[in-house]
Design a protein around this motif. Structure first.
Motif, PDB file in Angstrom:
ATOM      1  N   CYS A  85     -10.051  -2.438   0.043  1.00  0.00           N
ATOM      2  CA  CYS A  85     -10.208  -3.888   0.218  1.00  0.00           C
ATOM      3  C   CYS A  85     -10.938  -4.252   1.507  1.00  0.00           C
ATOM      4  O   CYS A  85     -11.117  -3.441   2.398  1.00  0.00           O
ATOM      5  CB  CYS A  85      -8.858  -4.579   0.137  1.00  0.00           C
ATOM      6  SG  CYS A  85      -7.533  -3.760   0.995  1.00  0.00           S
TER       7      CYS A  85
ATOM      8  N   CYS B  37       0.736  -3.567  10.493  1.00  0.00           N
ATOM      9  CA  CYS B  37       0.084  -2.368   9.984  1.00  0.00           C
ATOM     10  C   CYS B  37      -1.307  -2.280  10.610  1.00  0.00           C
ATOM     11  O   CYS B  37      -1.952  -3.317  10.821  1.00  0.00           O
ATOM     12  CB  CYS B  37      -0.039  -2.558   8.463  1.00  0.00           C
ATOM     13  SG  CYS B  37      -0.560  -1.147   7.526  1.00  0.00           S
TER      14      CYS B  37
ATOM     15  N   HIS C   1      -5.408  -9.082   5.944  1.00  0.00           N
ATOM     16  CA  HIS C   1      -6.121  -8.415   7.026  1.00  0.00           C
ATOM     17  C   HIS C   1      -6.715  -9.456   7.954  1.00  0.00           C
ATOM     18  O   HIS C   1      -7.260 -10.464   7.490  1.00  0.00           O
ATOM     19  CB  HIS C   1      -7.266  -7.555   6.474  1.00  0.00           C
ATOM     20  CG  HIS C   1      -6.802  -6.306   5.806  1.00  0.00           C
ATOM     21  ND1 HIS C   1      -7.614  -5.561   4.987  1.00  0.00           N
ATOM     22  CD2 HIS C   1      -5.618  -5.666   5.845  1.00  0.00           C
ATOM     23  CE1 HIS C   1      -6.942  -4.507   4.555  1.00  0.00           C
ATOM     24  NE2 HIS C   1      -5.725  -4.553   5.052  1.00  0.00           N
TER      25      HIS C   1
ATOM     26  N   THR D 193      -2.523   3.700   9.207  1.00  0.00           N
ATOM     27  CA  THR D 193      -3.397   4.525   8.367  1.00  0.00           C
ATOM     28  C   THR D 193      -4.449   5.169   9.254  1.00  0.00           C
ATOM     29  O   THR D 193      -5.089   4.479  10.066  1.00  0.00           O
ATOM     30  CB  THR D 193      -4.086   3.662   7.289  1.00  0.00           C
ATOM     31  OG1 THR D 193      -3.092   3.176   6.397  1.00  0.00           O
ATOM     32  CG2 THR D 193      -5.106   4.468   6.507  1.00  0.00           C
TER      33      THR D 193
ATOM     34  N   CYS E 201       0.829  -1.212   0.000  1.00  0.00           N
ATOM     35  CA  CYS E 201       0.000   0.000   0.000  1.00  0.00           C
ATOM     36  C   CYS E 201       0.863   1.261   0.000  1.00  0.00           C
ATOM     37  O   CYS E 201       0.507   2.254  -0.634  1.00  0.00           O
ATOM     38  CB  CYS E 201      -0.925   0.011   1.205  1.00  0.00           C
ATOM     39  SG  CYS E 201      -1.940  -1.471   1.287  1.00  0.00           S
TER      40      CYS E 201
ATOM     41  N   CYS F  23      -5.072   2.004  -4.515  1.00  0.00           N
ATOM     42  CA  CYS F  23      -5.876   1.427  -3.434  1.00  0.00           C
ATOM     43  C   CYS F  23      -7.041   0.613  -4.011  1.00  0.00           C
ATOM     44  O   CYS F  23      -7.673   1.016  -4.975  1.00  0.00           O
ATOM     45  CB  CYS F  23      -6.431   2.535  -2.551  1.00  0.00           C
ATOM     46  SG  CYS F  23      -7.526   1.915  -1.262  1.00  0.00           S
ATOM     47  N   ARG F  24      -7.325  -0.515  -3.399  1.00  0.00           N
ATOM     48  CA  ARG F  24      -8.418  -1.361  -3.848  1.00  0.00           C
ATOM     49  C   ARG F  24      -9.595  -1.335  -2.884  1.00  0.00           C
ATOM     50  O   ARG F  24     -10.513  -2.138  -3.011  1.00  0.00           O
ATOM     51  CB  ARG F  24      -7.931  -2.791  -4.032  1.00  0.00           C
ATOM     52  CG  ARG F  24      -7.035  -2.971  -5.241  1.00  0.00           C
ATOM     53  CD  ARG F  24      -7.702  -2.320  -6.424  1.00  0.00           C
ATOM     54  NE  ARG F  24      -6.961  -2.486  -7.634  1.00  0.00           N
ATOM     55  CZ  ARG F  24      -7.414  -3.146  -8.690  1.00  0.00           C
ATOM     56  NH1 ARG F  24      -8.575  -3.729  -8.673  1.00  0.00           N
ATOM     57  NH2 ARG F  24      -6.698  -3.194  -9.776  1.00  0.00           N
TER      58      ARG F  24
ATOM     59  N   LYS G  25      -0.084   6.879   6.707  1.00  0.00           N
ATOM     60  CA  LYS G  25      -0.858   7.197   5.509  1.00  0.00           C
ATOM     61  C   LYS G  25      -2.201   7.742   5.977  1.00  0.00           C
ATOM     62  O   LYS G  25      -2.752   7.256   6.970  1.00  0.00           O
ATOM     63  CB  LYS G  25      -1.048   5.932   4.681  1.00  0.00           C
ATOM     64  CG  LYS G  25      -1.988   6.068   3.509  1.00  0.00           C
ATOM     65  CD  LYS G  25      -1.845   4.905   2.552  1.00  0.00           C
ATOM     66  CE  LYS G  25      -2.264   3.575   3.129  1.00  0.00           C
ATOM     67  NZ  LYS G  25      -3.680   3.513   3.516  1.00  0.00           N
TER      68      LYS G  25
ATOM     69  N   GLU H 168     -11.240   1.051   5.198  1.00  0.00           N
ATOM     70  CA  GLU H 168     -10.266   0.234   4.502  1.00  0.00           C
ATOM     71  C   GLU H 168     -10.867  -0.847   3.631  1.00  0.00           C
ATOM     72  O   GLU H 168     -10.167  -1.709   3.177  1.00  0.00           O
ATOM     73  CB  GLU H 168      -9.342  -0.436   5.529  1.00  0.00           C
ATOM     74  CG  GLU H 168      -8.401   0.506   6.225  1.00  0.00           C
ATOM     75  CD  GLU H 168      -7.251   0.930   5.344  1.00  0.00           C
ATOM     76  OE1 GLU H 168      -6.666   1.972   5.610  1.00  0.00           O
ATOM     77  OE2 GLU H 168      -6.948   0.224   4.381  1.00  0.00           O
TER      78      GLU H 168
ATOM     79  N   MET I 198      -1.773   8.195  -3.207  1.00  0.00           N
ATOM     80  CA  MET I 198      -1.967   6.782  -3.544  1.00  0.00           C
ATOM     81  C   MET I 198      -2.960   6.662  -4.696  1.00  0.00           C
ATOM     82  O   MET I 198      -4.023   7.281  -4.666  1.00  0.00           O
ATOM     83  CB  MET I 198      -2.483   6.021  -2.318  1.00  0.00           C
ATOM     84  CG  MET I 198      -2.608   4.536  -2.556  1.00  0.00           C
ATOM     85  SD  MET I 198      -3.029   3.642  -1.037  1.00  0.00           S
ATOM     86  CE  MET I 198      -2.944   1.956  -1.630  1.00  0.00           C
TER      87      MET I 198
END
Ligand code: CLF
Ligand code: SF4
Length: 490
Positions: A308, A154, A67, A178, A54, A305-306, A231, A90, A302
């Motif tokens: 996700c 993270c 995750h 983040t 990321c 990013c998906r 981030k 997220e 960024m």
């Protein structure tokens, strides 16, 4: 004559929204195509982002995250969130299939780490808030740090409970955080966050947003002071905070945020969110691109990013969560880092070779080009050109110029070739959608659609089947520049 490009744009004449997508983080020499400049970042930062999918656009081609959905509780309300769905911070809406206990999370992390050699990061991104549901977050991260020490840790948070846990994050060696920050003006915050739960009581309206804002800024400053890379994610909500995100960007940059990720609001009535039920529109891709373009230059932005899921596993483009459900996990596992280490060595060699190749290509092109191409790619995941044109359900659109390669967006399409025959109306609508682009890269395409696309000025090629998408685009662009340079020399 160059490689059949039907039309040439320059970076100065390209439509603003499209040009805005062209970005490179400069985090690794090969990510900035044609650039042989030494990397300007301090080695400690390079080490932190080099394999984080990321925080480095280039790394997302090679490295995966997982995750662990261990943190369902949340301490604020966002108008784009319904607790039945993943955290909007997220993830895209869609329930996290498995909420895990910390013990289950360790088993899952171990199984994925042993089986997915690309895994480099374990994150906690909800489905609620990692800092508010701290007991479970901590009970999950501590054993992972101990048992799988080569994996980066993270978390993602709304920031309200962040300041009280920053020192523990340092102690657990969490290197990346983040924070979702949608406003720095509490008046705007009232339109996004109706209430918060803080210090044992509930706050509403402007008081809630003021506290949230102060805690977010404090948390960001504390992370920066302690060298944790941060981030900021912001959800872009048209008419609410879209213009305001420019100011958000200034504030977070001043407080040391490494990267800003503007994510489009996802708001469907069926999700049952306040925005979804009240007709709040989502931004169009060109609006998101235009905003990112305005932020570019001030901070790293960024683009890959998906959005996700809270239980995602794998490369950003290739979710493998279904392979690691609770019922599929071994009862016990021990860390086996063999595949990961072998993979990392391989990637290190590949990256080195690419860097050298990029330097060679840079010296073979006599002058920098400002040409910009728009390229469609068919893929079924894994970051590769691996889908037949006729079977494609998703087309990714990229731009490429000397500054880099940028993902512009996605087209969801119906496959036009079912059971071996082409469905004419569907094919025509796909071709209409591709008009205006320069090139289509796919793994295979027949003569019929190739000719139809050519009549609309879109060249099609199956020459890069199986390649990584960005390597294919880079190879095509380099070849085009090389041809141009040769033609100019004769
Ligand atoms: Fe997960 Fe977030 Fe860490 Fe990445 S996701 S906690 S920073 S490891 Fe990545 Fe997913 Fe976008 Fe998040 S693509 S939604 S930015
Ligand atoms: Fe939902 Fe995440 Fe907002 Fe909490 S912080 S309300 S879980 S989007």
């Amino acid at each position: 004559m160059s490689r059949g490009m039907s039309k040439r744009r320059t970076t100065s004449t390209a439509p603003a929204a499209r040009e805005s997508e062209v970005t490179t983080f400069g985090d690794y020499a090969s990510s900035s195509r044609g650039s042989s400049k030494p990397n300007a970042m301090p080695p400690a930062i390079i080490e932190k982002i080099n394999d984080h999918p990321c925080f480095s656009r280039e790394a997302h081609l090679y490295f995966a995250r997982m995750h662990l959905a261990v943190a369902p509780a949340c301490n604020i309300q966002c108008n784009y969130c319904n607790r039945k769905y993943d955290c909007g911070n997220e993830s895209r809406p869609g329930v996290a299939s498995h909420r895990l206990t910390p013990d289950q999370a360790l088993r899952r992390a171990m199984a994925v780490a042993n089986e997915v050699p690309q895994l480099s990061v374990v994150g906690i991104a909800g489905p609620g808030d990692a800092c508010y549901d701290w007991r479970k977050t901590k009970a999950t991260l501590m054993p992972i740090a101990r048992e799988i020490p080569d994996i980066k840790l993270c978390i993602s948070t709304n920031g309200l409970a962040l300041p009280e846990h920053v020192d523990e994050l340092v102690d657990m060696n969490v290197g990346h955080v983040t924070i979702t920050i949608n406003m720095v003006d509490p008046k705007i915050g009232t339109k996004i966050h109706p209430w918060i739960f803080y210090d044992g009581r509930r706050y509403n309206g402007i008081d809630a947003s003021r506290i949230l804002h102060e805690r977010q800024m404090l948390g960001l400053e504390m992370l920066t002071e302690r060298g944790i890379l941060t981030k900021v994610n912001s959800v872009m909500i048209p008419g609410v905070n879209d213009e305001h995100l420019i100011e958000v960007n200034r504030w977070v940059k001043d407080r040391g945020a490494f990267m800003h990720n503007v994510m489009p609001l996802i708001s469907e009535p069926s999700h049952g969110t306040f925005y979804g039920l009240n007709g709040q529109r989502c931004p169009a891709p060109f609006e998101v691109n235009a905003l990112r373009d305005r932020l570019e230059g001030n901070t790293k932005v960024m683009h890959h990013c998906r959005q996700c899921r809270a239980d995602a596993v794998g490369l950003l483009n290739d979710d493998r969560a279904n392979e690691f459900t609770i019922s599929q996990l071994p009862a016990e596992a021990t860390n086996d880092s063999g595949k990961r280490h072998a993979y990392r060595k391989l990637i290190e060699r590949e990256r080195r070779a690419q860097t050298l190749e990029a330097r060679g290509a840079a010296t073979s092109v006599s002058a920098p080009s400002d040409e910009l191409l728009l390229i469609a790619v068919t893929t079924k995941g894994g970051g590769r050109v691996n889908e037949h044109f006729g079977h494609a359900q998703e087309i990714q659109i990229f731009s490429v110029c000397q500054k880099g390669i940028g993902l512009m967006g996605h087209l969801k399409i119906d496959p036009y070739c079912l059971g071996g025959w082409g469905e004419e109306a569907t094919l025509n609508s796909i071709i209409n959608a591709l008009e205006g682009l320069d090139l289509l890269i796919c793994s295979l395409i027949g003569n019929g659609p190739t000719n139809k696309l050519a009549r609309r000025g879109v060249r099609a090629t199956g020459a890069y089947g199986g390649s990584y998408i960005e390597q294919a685009i880079d190879a095509h662009y380099s070849a085009m520049l090389h041809d141009d340079a040769s033609a100019a020399a004769t």
